[in-house]
Structures are given as structure tokens and as C-alpha cells.
Design an enzyme around this catalytic site. Sequence first.
Site, PDB file in Angstrom:
ATOM      1  N   SER A 116       0.862  -1.187   0.000  1.00 20.99           N
ATOM      2  CA  SER A 116       0.000   0.000   0.000  1.00 20.99           C
ATOM      3  C   SER A 116       0.894   1.230   0.000  1.00 20.99           C
ATOM      4  O   SER A 116       1.984   1.214   0.592  1.00 20.99           O
ATOM      5  CB  SER A 116      -0.869   0.010   1.264  1.00 20.99           C
ATOM      6  N   TYR A 134      -1.793  -0.539  10.391  1.00 14.41           N
ATOM      7  CA  TYR A 134      -1.939  -1.066   9.021  1.00 14.41           C
ATOM      8  C   TYR A 134      -0.781  -0.602   8.139  1.00 14.41           C
ATOM      9  O   TYR A 134      -0.174  -1.397   7.418  1.00 14.41           O
ATOM     10  CB  TYR A 134      -3.277  -0.595   8.456  1.00 14.41           C
TER      11      TYR A 134
HETATM   12  P1  NAP Z   1     -11.278  -6.431   0.598  1.00 14.07           P
HETATM   13  O1  NAP Z   1     -12.239  -5.966  -0.420  1.00 14.07           O
HETATM   14  O2  NAP Z   1     -11.551  -6.153   2.038  1.00 14.07           O
HETATM   15  O3  NAP Z   1     -11.063  -8.006   0.403  1.00 14.07           O
HETATM   16  C1  NAP Z   1     -10.235  -8.678   1.288  1.00 14.07           C
HETATM   17  C2  NAP Z   1     -10.117 -10.124   0.856  1.00 14.07           C
HETATM   18  O4  NAP Z   1      -9.161 -10.752   1.719  1.00 14.07           O
HETATM   19  C3  NAP Z   1     -11.400 -10.913   0.993  1.00 14.07           C
HETATM   20  O5  NAP Z   1     -11.418 -11.883  -0.024  1.00 14.07           O
HETATM   21  C4  NAP Z   1     -11.244 -11.587   2.355  1.00 14.07           C
HETATM   22  O6  NAP Z   1     -11.985 -12.791   2.463  1.00 14.07           O
HETATM   23  C5  NAP Z   1      -9.762 -11.861   2.356  1.00 14.07           C
HETATM   24  N1  NAP Z   1      -9.167 -12.007   3.676  1.00 14.07           N
HETATM   25  C6  NAP Z   1      -9.125 -11.114   4.692  1.00 14.07           C
HETATM   26  N2  NAP Z   1      -8.465 -11.627   5.734  1.00 14.07           N
HETATM   27  C7  NAP Z   1      -8.091 -12.877   5.373  1.00 14.07           C
HETATM   28  C8  NAP Z   1      -7.396 -13.926   6.013  1.00 14.07           C
HETATM   29  N3  NAP Z   1      -6.945 -13.806   7.272  1.00 14.07           N
HETATM   30  N4  NAP Z   1      -7.197 -15.071   5.343  1.00 14.07           N
HETATM   31  C9  NAP Z   1      -7.646 -15.221   4.079  1.00 14.07           C
HETATM   32  N5  NAP Z   1      -8.305 -14.272   3.406  1.00 14.07           N
HETATM   33  C10 NAP Z   1      -8.533 -13.121   4.070  1.00 14.07           C
HETATM   34  O7  NAP Z   1      -9.791  -5.866   0.343  1.00 14.07           O
HETATM   35  P2  NAP Z   1      -9.178  -5.014  -0.888  1.00 14.07           P
HETATM   36  O8  NAP Z   1      -9.502  -3.593  -0.693  1.00 14.07           O
HETATM   37  O9  NAP Z   1      -9.482  -5.696  -2.175  1.00 14.07           O
HETATM   38  O10 NAP Z   1      -7.630  -5.153  -0.539  1.00 14.07           O
HETATM   39  C11 NAP Z   1      -6.826  -6.193  -1.045  1.00 14.07           C
HETATM   40  C12 NAP Z   1      -5.388  -5.905  -0.650  1.00 14.07           C
HETATM   41  O11 NAP Z   1      -5.016  -4.610  -1.145  1.00 14.07           O
HETATM   42  C13 NAP Z   1      -5.161  -5.833   0.860  1.00 14.07           C
HETATM   43  O12 NAP Z   1      -3.905  -6.372   1.179  1.00 14.07           O
HETATM   44  C14 NAP Z   1      -5.184  -4.360   1.156  1.00 14.07           C
HETATM   45  O13 NAP Z   1      -4.455  -4.036   2.328  1.00 14.07           O
HETATM   46  C15 NAP Z   1      -4.526  -3.816  -0.091  1.00 14.07           C
HETATM   47  N6  NAP Z   1      -4.818  -2.411  -0.357  1.00 14.07           N
HETATM   48  C16 NAP Z   1      -6.105  -2.000  -0.562  1.00 14.07           C
HETATM   49  C17 NAP Z   1      -6.362  -0.651  -0.815  1.00 14.07           C
HETATM   50  C18 NAP Z   1      -7.746  -0.141  -1.044  1.00 14.07           C
HETATM   51  O14 NAP Z   1      -7.933   1.116  -1.059  1.00 14.07           O
HETATM   52  N7  NAP Z   1      -8.734  -0.974  -1.234  1.00 14.07           N
HETATM   53  C19 NAP Z   1      -5.307   0.265  -0.838  1.00 14.07           C
HETATM   54  C20 NAP Z   1      -4.010  -0.185  -0.615  1.00 14.07           C
HETATM   55  C21 NAP Z   1      -3.784  -1.534  -0.382  1.00 14.07           C
HETATM   56  P3  NAP Z   1     -13.394 -12.852   3.293  1.00 14.07           P
HETATM   57  O15 NAP Z   1     -14.292 -11.793   2.684  1.00 14.07           O
HETATM   58  O16 NAP Z   1     -13.881 -14.234   3.128  1.00 14.07           O
HETATM   59  O17 NAP Z   1     -13.012 -12.497   4.719  1.00 14.07           O
END
Ligand code: NAP
Length: 247
Positions: free
Chosen positions: A142, A156
Site C-alpha cells: 500500500s 496497518y
Molecule cells: P477487501 O475488499 O476487504 O477483500 C479482502 C479479501 O481478503 C477478501 O477476499 C477476504 O476474504 C480476504 N481475507 C481477509 N483476511 C483474510 C485472512 N486472514 N485469510 C484469508 N483471506 C482473508 O480488500 P481489498 O480492498 O481488495 O484489498 C486487497 C489488498 O489490497 C489488501 O492487502 C489491502 O491491504 C490492499 N490495499 C487495498 C487498498 C484499497 O484502497 N482498497 C489500498 C491499498 C492496499 P473474506 O471476505 O472471506 O473475509
Amino acid sequence: MKRVLVTGGSRGIGRATALQLAGLGMQVFVNYKCNQQAANEVVTNIIESGGNAIAIQCDIAHENEVVKMFATIREKYGELHYLVNNAGILFHKCTAEQLTAERINAVMATNVTGLLICCREFIKNRQNLAATQDAVIVNISSISARFGMPGENVDYAASKGAVDTITKGLSTELAELGIRVNSVRPGVIYTDIHSDAGEPERVDRIASNIPMKRGGKPEEIAEVVTWLLSDASSYMTGSIIEVGGGR
Ligand code: NAP
């Protein structure tokens, strides 16, 4: 057929990545923690488009579950070629004074320990793959690793700093084995992570501070992940790519 595991592949950035990789003809393992329905929908979407995907439940914060997930994939389907360490969690924003050890440890258990244990299990059986075959890990970090999310989510942001350190260390350690390791640092992206963290409008709140004046789409991150898994990036390892609209 190349095999890829996308942790947290059931929604958001992981979902977009799973769909893109399946479209390139890979067999995609769609990992999820709780929401089986969402994972099954991704799998159905891929299969109906002529692709190959399998949903696989595992909480990556639990080492024994990670070991079991990788062993199951290896025994039933064969060795993985690619790993996308995408699963990550973000809690409600809080100040440094409000942080607790329990909360910090929970963030680290998924975002750092779980990610590193997935790397370990991925590389464990590398000798089973022909030496000529490429193997690539992409870690989702991130841009917060750079500015620390003061007053909001320092825990985070720190976890994402650790992700980039893991990328640097493993890329050097594994280069001679032919395993490339890179990070993608998304900016603020339209996914449900923000509503889970108590602020569904977060992307729009921040958008005016982004040079491109908008949040990103999950597909815009998936494109870069896909490129990093491909031979088009064959001389890249230990790199950290920011995809944040200029922020
Ligand atoms: P999201 O929509 O919240 O989706 C998270 C996914 O991870 C879901 O499939 C969830 O499964 C799974 N997950 C969470 N904890 C887990 C665990 N302990 N074991 C296995 N699976 C787990 O997240 P996102 O926004 O797409 O983010 C994806 C990645 O990008 C993350 O690493 C996040 O930190 C990073 N990121 C996101 C943003 C943003 O603005 N969205 C920005 C920078 C970085 P369940 O639903 O079944 O729990």
C-alpha cells in the site's frame, strides 16, 4: 496450465486479479476467509467464461491452515507457479493513543505473518518444478507504507512497510532459485475494505487530494499484478510499483 493462488481472491482487488488471470488461461485458486458465497461467485464467473478456478477456504493468519491449503493444492492439482499475496485487513481508524496490542497483533497476523508463511509454503517445494519454469510472487502492499496513515491506521501502514521489506529480502534470497518477488502498492481503491473499516465514503473523501482526482478501480491494480506475473517483467525482482493516481 499455469497455477496461481490469489489470497483474498473473493472480492475487491483479489477478485479482479483472479478474473484477469483466469482470462489468461491460468488455473486460479480463489482463497477466502469467511465469505464462501463470494468466492463461489468468482469461481462460477470464471468457469462460465470458459476458465478454470477452485475456491479454497483458509484463514492465512493461522499457520496450520496455510500449510494445509498449500498441501491440498499440491496434492490434488500440482505445484503452484504463482502466488499473489493479496489478503489484508484494515480496522476502524484510531489514534496512536487508542491502539491496543490485540489490534496491532491481529493486523500483523494477517498482513505480515500470514503473508510470509504463504511465501514459505510457496517456495518450500520449488525443487518439484523444472528449473526452467518461472515462479513469481506478488505482494500487495500500500502507498500507506510511505506516509504511515497518521491518526488513522498506523498499525496497518506499518504492516505494509513490513510487506515491502519482505519483498526486498525474499527477492534477494530467492533470485538464484529463479523466483521473482515484487510488491504493488495501491493507492486508495474502490473496494469494501473501507466500509468494513467503518468509512464507506473514504475513497471519495480522499479523492480531491489525489493528483488524478479519483480513486482507483480494482482492475487497475490487477493489470499491474498480471504484468508482474508475466514474462514481460522477466528482469524485475525486488521492485515496488506504486499505483496510486500520483498520490
Ligand atoms: P477487501 O475488499 O476487504 O477483500 C479482502 C479479501 O481478503 C477478501 O477476499 C477476504 O476474504 C480476504 N481475507 C481477509 N483476511 C483474510 C485472512 N486472514 N485469510 C484469508 N483471506 C482473508 O480488500 P481489498 O480492498 O481488495 O484489498 C486487497 C489488498 O489490497 C489488501 O492487502 C489491502 O491491504 C490492499 N490495499 C487495498 C487498498 C484499497 O484502497 N482498497 C489500498 C491499498 C492496499 P473474506 O471476505 O472471506 O473475509
